[in-house]
Design a protein around this motif. Structure first.
Motif, PDB file in Angstrom:
ATOM      1  N   LEU A  25       0.895  -1.237  -0.042  1.00 52.22           N
ATOM      2  CA  LEU A  25       0.186  -0.107  -0.227  1.00 52.22           C
ATOM      3  C   LEU A  25       0.799   1.359   0.005  1.00 52.22           C
ATOM      4  CD1 LEU A  25      -1.902  -2.225   1.157  1.00 52.22           C
ATOM      5  CD2 LEU A  25      -3.152  -0.440   2.285  1.00 52.22           C
ATOM      6  N   SER A  26       0.468   2.292  -0.680  1.00 51.23           N
ATOM      7  CA  SER A  26       1.129   3.549  -0.953  1.00 51.23           C
ATOM      8  C   SER A  26       0.836   4.526   0.499  1.00 51.23           C
ATOM      9  CB  SER A  26       0.764   4.347  -2.146  1.00 51.23           C
ATOM     10  OG  SER A  26      -0.471   4.718  -2.041  1.00 51.23           O
ATOM     11  N   VAL A  27       1.630   5.434   0.772  1.00 57.57           N
ATOM     12  CA  VAL A  27       1.260   6.143   1.815  1.00 57.57           C
ATOM     13  C   VAL A  27      -0.070   6.798   1.502  1.00 57.57           C
ATOM     14  CG1 VAL A  27       2.186   8.357   2.922  1.00 57.57           C
ATOM     15  CG2 VAL A  27       3.721   6.835   2.322  1.00 57.57           C
ATOM     16  N   GLU A  28      -0.294   7.366   0.408  1.00 55.15           N
ATOM     17  CA  GLU A  28      -1.582   7.829  -0.005  1.00 55.15           C
ATOM     18  C   GLU A  28      -2.911   6.751   0.405  1.00 55.15           C
ATOM     19  OE1 GLU A  28      -4.391   9.237  -3.895  1.00 55.15           O
ATOM     20  OE2 GLU A  28      -2.026   9.482  -3.937  1.00 55.15           O
ATOM     21  N   ALA A  29      -2.705   5.670   0.020  1.00 51.03           N
ATOM     22  CA  ALA A  29      -3.941   4.637   0.208  1.00 51.03           C
ATOM     23  C   ALA A  29      -3.829   4.617   1.682  1.00 51.03           C
ATOM     24  CB  ALA A  29      -3.404   3.307  -0.783  1.00 51.03           C
ATOM     25  N   LYS A  30      -2.905   4.284   2.439  1.00 50.17           N
ATOM     26  CA  LYS A  30      -2.765   3.879   3.939  1.00 50.17           C
ATOM     27  C   LYS A  30      -3.574   5.099   4.626  1.00 50.17           C
ATOM     28  CE  LYS A  30       1.469   2.510   3.933  1.00 50.17           C
ATOM     29  NZ  LYS A  30       2.783   2.129   4.398  1.00 50.17           N
ATOM     30  N   ALA A  31      -3.189   6.570   3.960  1.00 49.14           N
ATOM     31  CA  ALA A  31      -3.977   7.624   4.831  1.00 49.14           C
ATOM     32  C   ALA A  31      -5.657   7.379   4.580  1.00 49.14           C
ATOM     33  CB  ALA A  31      -3.494   8.976   4.252  1.00 49.14           C
ATOM     34  N   THR A  32      -5.927   7.056   3.205  1.00 52.13           N
ATOM     35  CA  THR A  32      -7.390   7.016   3.241  1.00 52.13           C
ATOM     36  C   THR A  32      -7.939   5.970   3.751  1.00 52.13           C
ATOM     37  OG1 THR A  32      -6.842   8.046   0.809  1.00 52.13           O
ATOM     38  CG2 THR A  32      -9.114   6.918   1.071  1.00 52.13           C
ATOM     39  N   LEU A  33      -7.259   4.773   3.927  1.00 51.32           N
ATOM     40  CA  LEU A  33      -7.799   3.741   4.666  1.00 51.32           C
ATOM     41  C   LEU A  33      -7.912   3.943   6.192  1.00 51.32           C
ATOM     42  CD1 LEU A  33      -6.280   0.732   2.852  1.00 51.32           C
ATOM     43  CD2 LEU A  33      -8.308   1.783   2.523  1.00 51.32           C
ATOM     44  N   ARG A  34      -6.856   5.005   6.814  1.00 53.63           N
ATOM     45  CA  ARG A  34      -7.059   5.169   8.053  1.00 53.63           C
ATOM     46  C   ARG A  34      -8.467   6.210   8.294  1.00 53.63           C
ATOM     47  NH1 ARG A  34      -3.055   8.470   8.552  1.00 53.63           N
ATOM     48  NH2 ARG A  34      -1.576   6.999   8.342  1.00 53.63           N
ATOM     49  N   GLU A  35      -8.670   7.068   7.279  1.00 52.28           N
ATOM     50  CA  GLU A  35      -9.646   8.015   7.510  1.00 52.28           C
ATOM     51  C   GLU A  35     -10.917   7.227   7.484  1.00 52.28           C
ATOM     52  OE1 GLU A  35     -12.016  11.435   5.089  1.00 52.28           O
ATOM     53  OE2 GLU A  35      -9.968  10.861   4.286  1.00 52.28           O
ATOM     54  N   LEU A  36     -10.724   6.172   6.575  1.00 50.84           N
ATOM     55  CA  LEU A  36     -12.069   5.051   6.351  1.00 50.84           C
ATOM     56  C   LEU A  36     -12.376   4.528   7.539  1.00 50.84           C
ATOM     57  CD1 LEU A  36     -14.178   3.953   4.237  1.00 50.84           C
ATOM     58  CD2 LEU A  36     -12.578   2.141   3.894  1.00 50.84           C
ATOM     59  N   TRP A  37     -11.323   3.790   8.350  1.00 48.29           N
ATOM     60  CA  TRP A  37     -11.924   3.199   9.419  1.00 48.29           C
ATOM     61  C   TRP A  37     -12.272   4.163  10.480  1.00 48.29           C
ATOM     62  CZ3 TRP A  37     -12.879  -1.269  11.530  1.00 48.29           C
ATOM     63  CH2 TRP A  37     -12.900  -1.262  13.057  1.00 48.29           C
ATOM     64  N   GLU A  38     -11.514   5.257  10.589  1.00 49.64           N
ATOM     65  CA  GLU A  38     -11.779   6.260  11.836  1.00 49.64           C
ATOM     66  C   GLU A  38     -12.986   6.687  11.627  1.00 49.64           C
ATOM     67  OE1 GLU A  38      -8.492   9.023  11.764  1.00 49.64           O
ATOM     68  OE2 GLU A  38      -7.287   7.555  12.704  1.00 49.64           O
TER      69      GLU A  38
END
Length: 161
Positions: A25-38
């Motif tokens: 996972l790219s840094v950008e994808a991880k940030a979006t997935l973190r936002e999705l979870w939160e």
């Protein structure tokens, strides 16, 4: 394949053992997935996002993700129809959704449900290709698969074709 997202911050390189691909996972994808979870955990509602990148023979590279506004689950219903349509190739290679329990249990399910599998099957059927699918079940964990799974090459016995 269950993967540890390490708070969705550390690099993800889930092992490709037993013929399973590695997931990067790219840094950008991880940030979006973190936002999705939160946002999902705070609302006690499942949320869905599209996954972009490439599904290779030995590696799945997720380079970006886009949260689908107004889509709060990924069961085979109207909201799944939206994710199947809006997460279409060639821009997208699959979907990710959260498992957040709202009433019956505090512990989210760490695997795809039968309804999730129906959505994965419909996505693959409609788009004519294997897709990349993940379920986030905590701030640190996800279960990801390529669906339909690739068949392992069969070994031929000597003297047989």
């Amino acid at each position: 394949m269950t993967v540890r997202l390490l708070a969705l911050v550390a690099p993800l390189a889930a092992g490709a053992g037993a013929g399973l691909p590695a997931w990067l996972l790219s840094v950008e994808a991880k940030a979006t997935l973190r936002e999705l979870w939160e946002t999902s955990a705070a609302a006690h509602r499942e949320r869905v996002a599209c996954l972009g990148g490439a599904v290779g023979d030995d590696t799945v590279r997720i380079t970006r993700a886009r949260i689908l506004d107004g889509v709060q689950s990924d069961s085979l219903n109207a909201s799944a129809g939206a994710s199947i349509e809006r997460c279409a190739p060639p821009e997208w290679v699959g979907t990710v959704h959260t498992h957040v329990r709202s009433t019956d249990d505090d512990v989210p399910a760490p695997r795809f449900s039968p309804g999730d599998r129906a959505v994965m099957s419909e996505w693959s059927r409609r788009h004519g290709r294997a897709g990349a699918f993940c379920v986030l079940y905590s701030a640190r964990g996800a279960h990801c698969e390529v669906y339909p799974p690739r068949e392992e090459p069969r070994m031929l016995r000597p003297g047989r074709r």
